[in-house]
Design a protein around this motif. Structure first.
Motif, PDB file in Angstrom:
ATOM      1  N   PRO A 188      18.481  32.162 -37.208  1.00 30.72           N
ATOM      2  CA  PRO A 188      20.337  31.252 -37.609  1.00 30.72           C
ATOM      3  C   PRO A 188      21.108  31.723 -36.479  1.00 30.72           C
ATOM      4  CG  PRO A 188      19.210  32.088 -39.467  1.00 30.72           C
ATOM      5  CD  PRO A 188      18.291  33.044 -38.215  1.00 30.72           C
ATOM      6  N   ARG A 189      20.469  32.316 -35.197  1.00 28.93           N
ATOM      7  CA  ARG A 189      22.014  32.584 -34.610  1.00 28.93           C
ATOM      8  C   ARG A 189      22.107  31.779 -33.106  1.00 28.93           C
ATOM      9  NH1 ARG A 189      21.887  39.474 -33.086  1.00 28.93           N
ATOM     10  NH2 ARG A 189      23.223  39.551 -35.878  1.00 28.93           N
ATOM     11  N   HIS A 190      20.620  31.152 -32.973  1.00 30.74           N
ATOM     12  CA  HIS A 190      20.540  30.225 -31.661  1.00 30.74           C
ATOM     13  C   HIS A 190      19.712  29.166 -32.977  1.00 30.74           C
ATOM     14  CE1 HIS A 190      20.767  33.871 -30.069  1.00 30.74           C
ATOM     15  NE2 HIS A 190      21.427  33.350 -29.021  1.00 30.74           N
ATOM     16  N   PRO A 191      20.831  28.708 -33.903  1.00 30.75           N
ATOM     17  CA  PRO A 191      19.832  27.299 -34.604  1.00 30.75           C
ATOM     18  C   PRO A 191      19.861  26.080 -33.945  1.00 30.75           C
ATOM     19  CG  PRO A 191      22.503  27.412 -34.428  1.00 30.75           C
ATOM     20  CD  PRO A 191      21.995  28.056 -33.838  1.00 30.75           C
ATOM     21  N   GLU A 192      18.704  25.605 -34.487  1.00 33.06           N
ATOM     22  CA  GLU A 192      17.641  24.096 -34.292  1.00 33.06           C
ATOM     23  C   GLU A 192      18.022  23.359 -34.603  1.00 33.06           C
ATOM     24  OE1 GLU A 192      12.819  22.723 -34.078  1.00 33.06           O
ATOM     25  OE2 GLU A 192      13.486  24.855 -34.385  1.00 33.06           O
ATOM     26  N   TYR A 193      18.280  22.988 -35.374  1.00 33.21           N
ATOM     27  CA  TYR A 193      19.058  21.834 -37.035  1.00 33.21           C
ATOM     28  C   TYR A 193      19.797  21.158 -36.855  1.00 33.21           C
ATOM     29  CZ  TYR A 193      13.767  22.207 -37.552  1.00 33.21           C
ATOM     30  OH  TYR A 193      12.260  22.318 -38.446  1.00 33.21           O
ATOM     31  N   ILE A 194      20.725  22.677 -37.159  1.00 33.21           N
ATOM     32  CA  ILE A 194      22.518  22.642 -37.559  1.00 33.21           C
ATOM     33  C   ILE A 194      23.538  23.076 -36.205  1.00 33.21           C
ATOM     34  CG2 ILE A 194      24.550  22.323 -38.738  1.00 33.21           C
ATOM     35  CD1 ILE A 194      21.971  22.306 -41.176  1.00 33.21           C
ATOM     36  N   LYS A 195      23.473  22.016 -35.538  1.00 31.69           N
ATOM     37  CA  LYS A 195      24.434  22.627 -34.044  1.00 31.69           C
ATOM     38  C   LYS A 195      25.757  22.675 -34.428  1.00 31.69           C
ATOM     39  CE  LYS A 195      21.134  23.039 -31.023  1.00 31.69           C
ATOM     40  NZ  LYS A 195      20.579  23.443 -31.111  1.00 31.69           N
ATOM     41  N   THR A 196      26.609  23.475 -33.830  1.00 35.12           N
ATOM     42  CA  THR A 196      28.179  23.659 -33.749  1.00 35.12           C
ATOM     43  C   THR A 196      28.475  23.114 -32.964  1.00 35.12           C
ATOM     44  OG1 THR A 196      28.142  25.739 -35.328  1.00 35.12           O
ATOM     45  CG2 THR A 196      30.310  25.520 -34.237  1.00 35.12           C
ATOM     46  N   VAL A 197      29.928  21.833 -32.857  1.00 39.64           N
ATOM     47  CA  VAL A 197      29.966  21.764 -31.868  1.00 39.64           C
ATOM     48  C   VAL A 197      31.556  22.394 -31.179  1.00 39.64           C
ATOM     49  CG1 VAL A 197      30.457  18.669 -30.228  1.00 39.64           C
ATOM     50  CG2 VAL A 197      28.585  19.647 -32.123  1.00 39.64           C
ATOM     51  N   TRP A 198      32.024  23.018 -30.660  1.00 38.41           N
ATOM     52  CA  TRP A 198      33.238  23.578 -30.833  1.00 38.41           C
ATOM     53  C   TRP A 198      33.706  22.617 -30.369  1.00 38.41           C
ATOM     54  CZ3 TRP A 198      32.135  27.993 -32.494  1.00 38.41           C
ATOM     55  CH2 TRP A 198      30.694  29.012 -32.674  1.00 38.41           C
ATOM     56  N   GLY A 199      35.151  22.821 -31.589  1.00 40.15           N
ATOM     57  CA  GLY A 199      36.528  22.304 -31.739  1.00 40.15           C
ATOM     58  C   GLY A 199      36.828  20.988 -31.957  1.00 40.15           C
TER      59      GLY A 199
ATOM     60  N   THR B 109      34.929  27.571 -47.034  1.00 40.65           N
ATOM     61  CA  THR B 109      33.623  27.056 -48.434  1.00 40.65           C
ATOM     62  C   THR B 109      33.022  26.520 -46.814  1.00 40.65           C
ATOM     63  OG1 THR B 109      35.187  27.198 -50.330  1.00 40.65           O
ATOM     64  CG2 THR B 109      33.155  25.122 -49.927  1.00 40.65           C
ATOM     65  N   VAL B 110      33.387  25.504 -46.098  1.00 44.01           N
ATOM     66  CA  VAL B 110      32.492  24.748 -45.824  1.00 44.01           C
ATOM     67  C   VAL B 110      31.479  26.236 -44.405  1.00 44.01           C
ATOM     68  CG1 VAL B 110      32.133  22.862 -43.368  1.00 44.01           C
ATOM     69  CG2 VAL B 110      33.214  22.714 -45.269  1.00 44.01           C
ATOM     70  N   MET B 111      31.880  26.908 -43.938  1.00 43.27           N
ATOM     71  CA  MET B 111      31.942  27.302 -42.721  1.00 43.27           C
ATOM     72  C   MET B 111      30.247  28.618 -43.808  1.00 43.27           C
ATOM     73  SD  MET B 111      34.501  29.000 -40.172  1.00 43.27           S
ATOM     74  CE  MET B 111      35.387  29.416 -41.533  1.00 43.27           C
ATOM     75  N   VAL B 112      30.682  28.912 -44.863  1.00 43.85           N
ATOM     76  CA  VAL B 112      29.964  29.650 -45.546  1.00 43.85           C
ATOM     77  C   VAL B 112      28.358  28.058 -46.116  1.00 43.85           C
ATOM     78  CG1 VAL B 112      29.253  31.236 -47.988  1.00 43.85           C
ATOM     79  CG2 VAL B 112      31.414  30.874 -46.481  1.00 43.85           C
TER      80      VAL B 112
ATOM     81  N   ILE C 192      27.215  26.081 -44.648  1.00 43.82           N
ATOM     82  CA  ILE C 192      26.342  26.127 -43.443  1.00 43.82           C
ATOM     83  C   ILE C 192      25.728  26.974 -42.980  1.00 43.82           C
ATOM     84  CG2 ILE C 192      26.815  25.614 -40.334  1.00 43.82           C
ATOM     85  CD1 ILE C 192      27.151  22.978 -41.820  1.00 43.82           C
ATOM     86  N   ARG C 193      26.188  28.396 -43.118  1.00 46.19           N
ATOM     87  CA  ARG C 193      25.585  29.572 -42.521  1.00 46.19           C
ATOM     88  C   ARG C 193      24.222  29.597 -43.496  1.00 46.19           C
ATOM     89  NH1 ARG C 193      26.259  34.823 -44.279  1.00 46.19           N
ATOM     90  NH2 ARG C 193      27.977  34.677 -45.421  1.00 46.19           N
TER      91      ARG C 193
ATOM     92  N   GLY D   4      33.406  20.141 -34.579  1.00 50.85           N
ATOM     93  CA  GLY D   4      32.838  20.142 -36.270  1.00 50.85           C
ATOM     94  C   GLY D   4      31.094  20.402 -36.324  1.00 50.85           C
ATOM     95  N   TYR D   5      29.816  20.133 -36.538  1.00 49.19           N
ATOM     96  CA  TYR D   5      28.719  19.725 -36.800  1.00 49.19           C
ATOM     97  C   TYR D   5      27.308  18.596 -36.642  1.00 49.19           C
ATOM     98  CZ  TYR D   5      30.603  24.457 -39.009  1.00 49.19           C
ATOM     99  OH  TYR D   5      31.192  25.552 -39.041  1.00 49.19           O
ATOM    100  N   ARG D   6      27.060  18.466 -36.045  1.00 52.58           N
ATOM    101  CA  ARG D   6      25.583  17.525 -35.731  1.00 52.58           C
ATOM    102  C   ARG D   6      24.514  18.722 -35.824  1.00 52.58           C
ATOM    103  NH1 ARG D   6      26.325  15.954 -30.041  1.00 52.58           N
ATOM    104  NH2 ARG D   6      25.536  17.384 -29.012  1.00 52.58           N
ATOM    105  N   LEU D   7      23.306  17.447 -36.366  1.00 51.93           N
ATOM    106  CA  LEU D   7      22.104  17.383 -36.424  1.00 51.93           C
ATOM    107  C   LEU D   7      21.401  17.880 -34.754  1.00 51.93           C
ATOM    108  CD1 LEU D   7      19.755  18.234 -38.784  1.00 51.93           C
ATOM    109  CD2 LEU D   7      19.154  15.871 -38.520  1.00 51.93           C
TER     110      LEU D   7
END
Length: 235
Positions: free
Chosen positions: A217-228, A201-204, A206-207, A230-233
């Motif tokens: 969207p493949r190289h997001p400027e705003y919502i970044k994935t921090v591998w392992g 649910t979360v991943m859908v 965010i995408r 989560g996410y941050r702005l």
């Protein structure tokens, strides 16, 4: 939640409706039932303002739950919880795209169902009736997010977000630089206990949020994935 909260169960399987009715009435909810999409829409039309939540099965004879939800959204903003045996990301995307608020994959546990129901009702009651005049905003790198109204702009262009997408973005903007794990993000935005199935649910969301906000969207400027983690702005 109040004992006056009314839930409309829409499913063409009488046994499933009966099980859900017994469970929900045991939690002091009022319950109405519909055996199909047209019956559900007729019930909503004939009982304006009475229904606080719709539990809607996806795979029904005749009209699918997705199509029913699209029709429902033309007139009502009542929250919709989809029930389905499908768990692919494309199915989740279809559910949210048609206007659903949450998605529960069968088989599910009763505690998980009740957590989703109570969370949706709580959020609906909190956000229903918010004054439109409130315009307090937060800004970050060309994004403006209404803090009390579901309004978002990117470089002064208004972006149409769902209520859940807006809550995710608002949370990230208000906590710039903070990393939110899947569990933390889900429990902060949905206000419910995190289950393993909640990750999809979360991943859908965010995408879909990236598709609306990002130039690429493949190289997001705003919502970044921090591998392992989560996410941050941002950076």
């Amino acid at each position: 939640m109040s004992e006056k909260d009314k839930i409309l169960i829409v499913d063409d399987d009488q046994e499933i409706r009966e099980v859900l009715r017994i469970l929900l009435t045991g939690e002091q909810f009022q319950v109405a039932e519909a055996a199909g999409g047209e019956e559900a829409l007729q019930y909503l039309e004939g009982h304006p303002g009475e229904v606080d939540l719709v539990i809607l099965d996806v795979m029904m004879e005749g009209v699918s739950g997705y199509h029913v939800c699209v029709q429902l959204r033309e007139k009502w903003n009542v929250p919709v919880l989809f029930l389905t045996a499908k768990s692919r990301e494309s199915d989740l995307t279809m559910g949210y795209s048609s206007g659903g608020d949450d998605y529960l994959v069968k088989p599910f546990s009763y505690p998980e169902l009740l957590a989703r129901v109570k969370g949706l009702l709580r959020r609906y009651q909190v956000y229903r009736g918010k004054p439109d005049a409130v315009r307090e905003e937060a800004e970050w790198c060309g994004l403006r997010v209404g803090l009390e109204s579901n309004m978002v702009w990117r470089n002064d262009r208004e972006i149409d977000l769902t209520d859940t997408e807006w809550r995710i973005l608002r949370l990230l903007v208000q906590n710039k630089g903070k990393i939110f794990s899947m569990e933390n993000l889900y429990e902060s935005v949905w206000g419910e206990t995190y289950f393993p199935s909640s990750a999809n649910t979360v991943m859908v969301h965010i995408r879909r949020l990236r598709e609306k906000l990002e130039a690429d969207p493949r190289h997001p400027e705003y919502i970044k994935t921090v591998w392992g983690k989560g996410y941050r702005l941002g950076k």
